[in-house]
Write a protein that holds these residues in place. Structure first.
Motif, mmCIF file in Angstrom:
data_model
loop_
_atom_site.group_PDB
_atom_site.id
_atom_site.type_symbol
_atom_site.label_atom_id
_atom_site.label_comp_id
_atom_site.label_asym_id
_atom_site.label_seq_id
_atom_site.Cartn_x
_atom_site.Cartn_y
_atom_site.Cartn_z
ATOM 1 N N VAL A 144 16.482 10.753 -7.273
ATOM 2 C CA VAL A 144 15.090 10.979 -7.670
ATOM 3 C C VAL A 144 14.632 12.357 -7.213
ATOM 4 O O VAL A 144 14.863 12.756 -6.071
ATOM 5 C CB VAL A 144 14.167 9.894 -7.066
ATOM 6 N N LEU A 145 13.962 13.064 -8.118
ATOM 7 C CA LEU A 145 13.363 14.357 -7.807
ATOM 8 C C LEU A 145 11.853 14.233 -7.904
ATOM 9 O O LEU A 145 11.325 13.799 -8.929
ATOM 10 C CB LEU A 145 13.854 15.434 -8.798
ATOM 11 N N VAL A 146 11.133 14.599 -6.829
ATOM 12 C CA VAL A 146 9.682 14.652 -6.874
ATOM 13 C C VAL A 146 9.274 16.111 -6.712
ATOM 14 O O VAL A 146 9.714 16.803 -5.793
ATOM 15 C CB VAL A 146 9.017 13.763 -5.793
ATOM 16 N N ALA A 147 8.442 16.591 -7.644
ATOM 17 C CA ALA A 147 8.017 17.995 -7.644
ATOM 18 C C ALA A 147 6.525 18.063 -7.360
ATOM 19 O O ALA A 147 5.739 17.321 -7.947
ATOM 20 C CB ALA A 147 8.323 18.651 -8.991
ATOM 21 N N THR A 148 6.126 18.963 -6.455
ATOM 22 C CA THR A 148 4.724 19.096 -6.095
ATOM 23 C C THR A 148 4.385 20.543 -5.787
ATOM 24 O O THR A 148 5.214 21.294 -5.286
ATOM 25 C CB THR A 148 4.391 18.218 -4.878
ATOM 26 N N ALA B 138 17.214 4.864 -3.274
ATOM 27 C CA ALA B 138 17.591 6.064 -4.011
ATOM 28 C C ALA B 138 17.600 7.288 -3.098
ATOM 29 O O ALA B 138 16.887 7.344 -2.095
ATOM 30 C CB ALA B 138 16.619 6.294 -5.168
ATOM 31 N N ASP B 139 18.424 8.273 -3.457
ATOM 32 C CA ASP B 139 18.356 9.583 -2.806
ATOM 33 C C ASP B 139 17.117 10.306 -3.330
ATOM 34 O O ASP B 139 16.873 10.338 -4.542
ATOM 35 C CB ASP B 139 19.600 10.411 -3.137
ATOM 36 N N LEU B 140 16.358 10.918 -2.428
ATOM 37 C CA LEU B 140 15.109 11.566 -2.814
ATOM 38 C C LEU B 140 15.162 13.051 -2.468
ATOM 39 O O LEU B 140 15.464 13.421 -1.333
ATOM 40 C CB LEU B 140 13.919 10.921 -2.101
ATOM 41 N N THR B 141 14.867 13.880 -3.457
ATOM 42 C CA THR B 141 14.734 15.323 -3.246
ATOM 43 C C THR B 141 13.276 15.709 -3.493
ATOM 44 O O THR B 141 12.726 15.406 -4.556
ATOM 45 C CB THR B 141 15.639 16.117 -4.195
ATOM 46 N N VAL B 142 12.661 16.357 -2.519
ATOM 47 C CA VAL B 142 11.286 16.830 -2.639
ATOM 48 C C VAL B 142 11.325 18.330 -2.908
ATOM 49 O O VAL B 142 11.814 19.098 -2.076
ATOM 50 C CB VAL B 142 10.468 16.535 -1.368
ATOM 51 N N LEU B 143 10.834 18.724 -4.064
ATOM 52 C CA LEU B 143 10.790 20.131 -4.437
ATOM 53 C C LEU B 143 9.359 20.635 -4.285
ATOM 54 O O LEU B 143 8.471 20.278 -5.055
ATOM 55 C CB LEU B 143 11.258 20.313 -5.891
ATOM 56 N N ARG B 144 9.126 21.481 -3.296
ATOM 57 C CA ARG B 144 7.805 22.073 -3.071
ATOM 58 C C ARG B 144 7.748 23.416 -3.793
ATOM 59 O O ARG B 144 8.551 24.306 -3.523
ATOM 60 C CB ARG B 144 7.548 22.245 -1.581
ATOM 61 N N ILE B 145 6.807 23.524 -4.697
ATOM 62 C CA ILE B 145 6.724 24.691 -5.578
ATOM 63 C C ILE B 145 5.534 25.548 -5.173
ATOM 64 O O ILE B 145 4.394 25.079 -5.163
ATOM 65 C CB ILE B 145 6.568 24.247 -7.047
ATOM 66 N N GLN B 146 5.809 26.786 -4.838
ATOM 67 C CA GLN B 146 4.734 27.725 -4.511
ATOM 68 C C GLN B 146 4.411 28.540 -5.752
ATOM 69 O O GLN B 146 5.229 29.312 -6.243
ATOM 70 C CB GLN B 146 5.130 28.647 -3.353
ATOM 71 N N LEU B 147 3.203 28.347 -6.260
ATOM 72 C CA LEU B 147 2.750 29.043 -7.459
ATOM 73 C C LEU B 147 1.974 30.297 -7.082
ATOM 74 O O LEU B 147 1.493 30.428 -5.951
ATOM 75 C CB LEU B 147 1.861 28.115 -8.293
ATOM 76 N N PRO B 148 1.844 31.251 -8.009
ATOM 77 C CA PRO B 148 1.036 32.439 -7.727
ATOM 78 C C PRO B 148 -0.385 32.046 -7.354
ATOM 79 O O PRO B 148 -0.933 31.069 -7.867
ATOM 80 C CB PRO B 148 1.063 33.207 -9.056
ATOM 81 N N LYS B 149 -0.991 32.810 -6.440
ATOM 82 C CA LYS B 149 -2.353 32.513 -6.023
ATOM 83 C C LYS B 149 -3.289 32.624 -7.218
ATOM 84 O O LYS B 149 -3.209 33.559 -8.008
ATOM 85 C CB LYS B 149 -2.793 33.470 -4.917
ATOM 86 N N LEU C 48 14.796 18.295 1.291
ATOM 87 C CA LEU C 48 13.622 19.115 1.062
ATOM 88 C C LEU C 48 14.042 20.465 0.493
ATOM 89 O O LEU C 48 14.935 21.119 1.025
ATOM 90 C CB LEU C 48 12.834 19.318 2.360
ATOM 91 N N LYS C 49 13.384 20.878 -0.589
ATOM 92 C CA LYS C 49 13.648 22.180 -1.199
ATOM 93 C C LYS C 49 12.322 22.903 -1.411
ATOM 94 O O LYS C 49 11.278 22.280 -1.587
ATOM 95 C CB LYS C 49 14.386 22.021 -2.534
ATOM 96 N N HIS C 50 12.414 24.245 -1.421
ATOM 97 C CA HIS C 50 11.220 25.064 -1.608
ATOM 98 C C HIS C 50 11.557 26.191 -2.570
ATOM 99 O O HIS C 50 12.644 26.763 -2.517
ATOM 100 C CB HIS C 50 10.742 25.630 -0.272
#
Length: 299
Positions: free
Chosen positions: A7-11, A33-44, A82-84
């Motif tokens: 499972v991939l959760v994107a935030t 389930a295996d869980l991957t958290v993708l933290r997305i840094q968007l432009p300000k 955890l991914k960034h």
């Protein structure tokens, strides 16, 4: 074997990030389930973008029913990564991650957009649903109700073998999730009444023949699950209107439905998740695609 094991959760760490992460962790815990958290840094965001976001985002509805909250932290057996990343949009970040690694479920925050936004442009929730190759679970900010239901919207008037197999997938996933999360499973099918009326469980004499035919198809479709009639529902009207109304009426925690099964001009009438339907639902929504290889390999 669980249908969803990677499972991939994107935030983007927005206002709805914490509820989405809590439910994603709970989902992964319960389904092992295996869980991957993708933290997305968007432009300000500049002032104009911030104003536009406020203009096109609706205020959440106030719900008074008793709800349960899930633990915010994983148990010791959860396999968590955890991914960034930096990206110009959530869509680009998610598509890039799906190219790098294999997942069988994407979890996203379920945003609420104004009718104006949906009328003059596609939402990012809708864009992701169309472009990603895996099922998408949209997580709302509301906790699940203690006595909530799992509602599966299903189309029963298509006799094609491919559609029959897709309905089987919808039912198997729905039954599995209902058992894992201890929810009561309900099935709903919509049809167009001859007189274009709108109602649930129509019983008027003028509709009896049409209703009888749809009841027979619905019972036949639901037969592998041995569901009683009280868990089966008919609605005369468009899915865009009837599915959100049913989800609210029966206090559904989760709606399971098909997405992108039909691509013709009549697709909105033919059992796939439309953009308006997705936006009108206030609960969690799981959208499955018929051509998803991850689901097909389990049969």
């Amino acid at each position: 074997m669980c249908h969803f094991s990677r499972v991939l959760v994107a935030t983007d760490d927005g206002l709805d990030a914490r509820p989405a992460l809590r439910k994603a962790i709970y989902f992964a815990n319960q389904s092992h389930a295996d869980l991957t958290v993708l933290r997305i840094q968007l432009p300000k965001q500049n002032t104009v973008n911030h104003w536009l976001q406020q203009l096109f985002t609706t205020a959440p509805a106030i719900i008074s029913h008793e709800r349960q909250r899930h633990p915010a932290y994983p148990d010791k057996n959860l396999r968590l990564t955890l991914k960034h990343c930096h990206a110009t949009s959530i869509t680009h970040a998610v598509l890039d991650e799906l190219e790098r690694a294999e997942y069988d479920l994407l979890i996203l925050e379920h945003h609420e957009y104004s009718a104006l936004r949906c009328e003059f442009g596609h939402t990012e929730d809708w864009e992701l649903l169309q472009r990603v190759p895996v099922p998408v679970l949209y997580i709302s900010s509301e906790p699940w109700e203690i006595s909530g239901k799992l509602l599966t919207a299903i189309e029963v008037d298509d006799d094609a073998e491919s559609h029959r197999l897709f309905n089987q997938q919808l039912l198997e996933v729905s039954d599995e999730l209902a058992k894992v999360f201890n929810m009561e499973l309900h099935l709903l099918t919509c049809y167009q009444a001859h007189d274009l009326s709108v109602s649930f469980d129509v019983q008027r004499e003028s509709h009896q023949s049409q209703v009888s035919q749809h009841w027979q198809r619905l019972r036949q479709t639901a037969q592998p699950l041995a569901l009683e009639d009280k868990f089966l529902h008919l609605a005369a009207g468009l899915p865009d209107d009837m599915v959100p109304e049913a989800a609210q009426r029966w206090h559904s925690n989760l709606v399971v439905m098909g997405a992108s099964e039909h691509t013709s001009l009549l697709s909105a009438f033919k059992g796939r998740a439309s953009e308006q339907l997705l936006n009108h639902l206030r609960c969690d929504v799981l959208a499955l695609k018929p051509n998803n290889g991850q689901l097909q390999r389990l049969h």
